[in-house]
Write an enzyme that holds these catalytic residues in place. Sequence first.
Site, short mmCIF file in Angstrom:
data_model
loop_
_atom_site.label_atom_id
_atom_site.label_comp_id
_atom_site.label_asym_id
_atom_site.label_seq_id
_atom_site.Cartn_x
_atom_site.Cartn_y
_atom_site.Cartn_z
N HIS A 21 0.84 -1.21 0.00
CA HIS A 21 0.00 0.00 0.00
C HIS A 21 0.88 1.26 0.00
CE1 HIS A 21 -3.08 -2.59 2.32
NE2 HIS A 21 -3.53 -2.46 1.09
N LYS A 45 -17.84 -6.28 6.85
CA LYS A 45 -16.65 -7.03 7.24
C LYS A 45 -16.34 -6.76 8.71
CE LYS A 45 -14.00 -7.32 2.94
NZ LYS A 45 -12.83 -6.76 2.24
N ARG A 94 -2.11 -6.41 -7.97
CA ARG A 94 -1.03 -7.36 -7.69
C ARG A 94 -0.97 -8.44 -8.74
NH1 ARG A 94 -3.29 -7.68 -1.90
NH2 ARG A 94 -4.85 -8.70 -3.16
N SER A 133 -3.14 -7.74 2.89
CA SER A 133 -3.44 -7.53 4.31
C SER A 133 -3.87 -8.85 4.96
CB SER A 133 -4.55 -6.49 4.47
OG SER A 133 -4.09 -5.23 4.05
#
Length: 172
Positions: A21, A45, A94, A133
């Site tokens: 990040h 979440k 990614r 993460s």
Amino acid sequence: MGNDMKAAIYPGSFDPVTYGHIDVIRRAAEMFDELIVSVLDNRAKTPLFSVEERVKMLQDVTRDIPNVKVDSFHGLLIDYARRLNVHIAIRGLRAITDFEYELQISQTNRKLSNGNLDTIFLTTSLEYAYLSSSSVKEIACFGGDISQCVPPEVAALIEQKYRELRAQGINP
């Protein structure tokens, strides 16, 4: 914000913020006059860190980048961007798997915003391509070494958070 200033929003969960990040933040900050790194408060979440904790973490790790501002939002990114009068969102990619998902979201955002929100994708530097993460949390949860994944102050906060959860009898 003046019309001559170019600003962008980098939205994300940042739970926790990783070197990946930070890499995207540094690179995006060089492209824009102002970069608003904004923590998405996703109520669906259950994050490891609260929105406030994530904002504070991001402020700490970006304090040396003068044109970065840290914020948070909930709801739709297009509504948030409209409120701030910002027309560009930044997303990090990614892998191919990210691309398919992100492409769909960016097309939806562009459509729903009547063409007022474009997305710029930055590919993650190779040394951070493996980082997410969730993998950082998994490694930390099992007591693994996360020093290559996150800044030292973030690593300390993650370890502290898992200690607190265990002390409360919660098995993360």
